[in-house]
Every structure is written in structure tokens, then in C-alpha cells.
Design an enzyme around this catalytic site. Structure first.
Site, PDB file in Angstrom:
ATOM      1  N   CYS A   1     -57.042 -61.247  10.619  1.00  0.00           N
ATOM      2  CA  CYS A   1     -57.878 -61.061  11.801  1.00  0.00           C
ATOM      3  C   CYS A   1     -58.967 -62.119  11.723  1.00  0.00           C
ATOM      4  O   CYS A   1     -59.594 -62.271  10.678  1.00  0.00           O
ATOM      5  CB  CYS A   1     -58.474 -59.650  11.802  1.00  0.00           C
TER       6      CYS A   1
ATOM      7  N   GLU B   1     -57.060 -61.244  19.051  1.00  0.00           N
ATOM      8  CA  GLU B   1     -55.903 -62.041  18.647  1.00  0.00           C
ATOM      9  C   GLU B   1     -55.637 -63.075  19.739  1.00  0.00           C
ATOM     10  O   GLU B   1     -56.125 -62.947  20.864  1.00  0.00           O
ATOM     11  CB  GLU B   1     -54.666 -61.166  18.432  1.00  0.00           C
TER      12      GLU B   1
END
Length: 235
Positions: free
Chosen positions: A2, A103
Site C-alpha cells: 500500500c 491504489e
């Protein structure tokens, strides 16, 4: 995953959502919609049975690895029992509260960011491994020695259309169990694997490419963009 997350609430509200009546607050970090690696963010951990909220550097590298390994911001769940991460799995389990993470999809130069969050609007409790050791000195080169990484796992279901990895997110009760220092590390790993929230607990939408810039902030970064034309190929 992430590389950014949305942590736009104050620590006290995250603690309340965690289900604890009180905590020791040693956090001065401001809420942000665009938390980036290398910044200091509030993390939850237990000290002598008391919940603590401390600001920790997002990024970790062991002191002995300074000339050998890059700074990590994530740790794959498949590797958290190895020699490098195993020590932190035993004594450095932490939780990073957040409202969502980002994302990206698309080709380089045309990357489209997505905001991923719980469908029910509840905060995320993302599993982390952290070193709470005091810094050796004030040299910025050593700040990653006292830092944290997010634990990630393979994405599943529709989330694969956005990214192949995702942070391991637990509900509040299971996240509290993860923090328990009396929980053996083998059981902690099993908890992370078996109790992670499934993809159908999450929703996602496209957001402004302004989130690509680490210095940008504001609620507009986490707002959904209008739906693209039906003929566009989007997840």
C-alpha cells in the site's frame, strides 16, 4: 500495495471506534487524506496492557541492514515469520487506523487512483509491524529503524481489478487480539490470515489524480469522481 492511505480522523475517534474507553496519547500528527511513506502517522499498540497511540515513521529498516536493504513500507504476510520480520511479529505488532487506502490502475503516465474503504463506513484497522525502539541519534538516515510497515496479502474477488495486493484489515475485536503481546506469533499469523475482512466488505471508486502528489491534502482527494462513459474500460 500500500503506498498511500486516508487517515482523516483524530486519534481519539479511532480509539473510540476500536472499542477502548481510553488510551495514552503521544501523537501530534494531524489528520490527513493523503498519508505517504516517510511521514509520521498515529499507530495503536499495547504497553503493559494499556493502549498507546504513538506517531511512528511509515517505513522500516533494521539497523544492521542500512547498507544492505531498502526501507520497506509493507511486509507480505507470506514472509512475516522469516528472520527479518519475525522479531517484530513477536514484539512489535501494531494497528494503523484509517478511513481507506489508495491504489492505482492504468499504464505509467496515465495512472488512475482509487479510494478503497469499508462499505459500512467504519474505520479500517490495518495490521502493522513496528519497531518502537528509541532512535540512536537525530540523523535522518536512522529514522526508519523506529518505524512501521503495513502487512499485506493477496487481493481477491473484484478487488483484483484494482490491485493484486491489499492491506490486512481486521475488525476491532480481532485487531485487539493481534495487539495482545501474550498471543504467540504463530497464532498471530494465523489470526491475520483467517480473520482478515473479505473483499466484499469493501467498496472503491475513482478519485482525483491530485492524490498522486504526496504534499497535497484535503477532503476532495477522497471524493468519488463522476462515472466514466460506459465504453471506458474500468474495473
Amino acid at each position: 500495495m500500500c503506498g498511500r492511505f486516508d487517515q482523516n480522523d483524530i486519534a481519539r475517534r479511532y480509539v473510540a471506534a476500536f472499542g477502548w474507553a481510553d488510551a495514552v496519547y503521544d501523537s501530534e500528527a494531524r489528520p490527513t487524506f493523503n498519508a505517504a511513506p516517510g511521514t509520521y502517522r498515529p499507530v495503536l499498540h499495547l504497553v503493559d496492557g494499556k493502549l498507546h497511540v504513538d506517531d511512528l515513521h511509515w517505513g522500516y529498516r533494521a539497523s544492521w541492514a542500512a547498507d544492505k536493504l531498502p526501507v520497506s513500507v509493507n511486509a507480505r504476510i507470506e514472509k512475516i515469520t522469516n528472520n527479518y520480520w519475525g522479531r517484530l511479529l513477536k514484539s512489535g505488532r501494531a494497528v494503523v487506523p484509517a478511513n481507506g487506502w489508495y491504489e492505482w490502475t492504468g499504464a505509467k503516465g496515465k495512472r488512475q487512483p482509487w479510494h478503497i474503504h469499508r462499505k459500512d463506513g467504519e474505520p479500517l484497522f490495518m495490521l502493522a509491524l513496528a519497531s518502537f525502539a528509541p532512535l540512536r541519534d537525530d540523523d535522518p538516515a536512522h529514522k526508519a529503524e523506529s518505524g512501521f510497515v503495513l502487512v499485506t496479502a493477496d487481493a481477491e474477488g473484484g478487488m483484483l481489478d484494482v490491485h493484486d495486493r491489499r492491506p490486512v484489515v481486521l475488525n476491532a475485536a480481532d485487531a485487539a487480539t493481534w495487539l495482545d503481546p501474550d498471543l504467540p506469533r504463530e497464532q498471530a499469523e494465523m489470526l491475520a490470515r483467517q480473520m482478515a475482512l473479505e473483499p466484499d466488505a469493501f467498496a472503491w471508486y475513482r478519485v482525483s489524480t491530485e492524490v498522486n502528489y504526496a504534499g497535497r491534502d484535503g477532503a476532495h482527494l477522497a471524493e468519488a469522481l463522476a462515472e466514466p462513459p460506459a465504453d471506458e474500460d474500468t474495473p
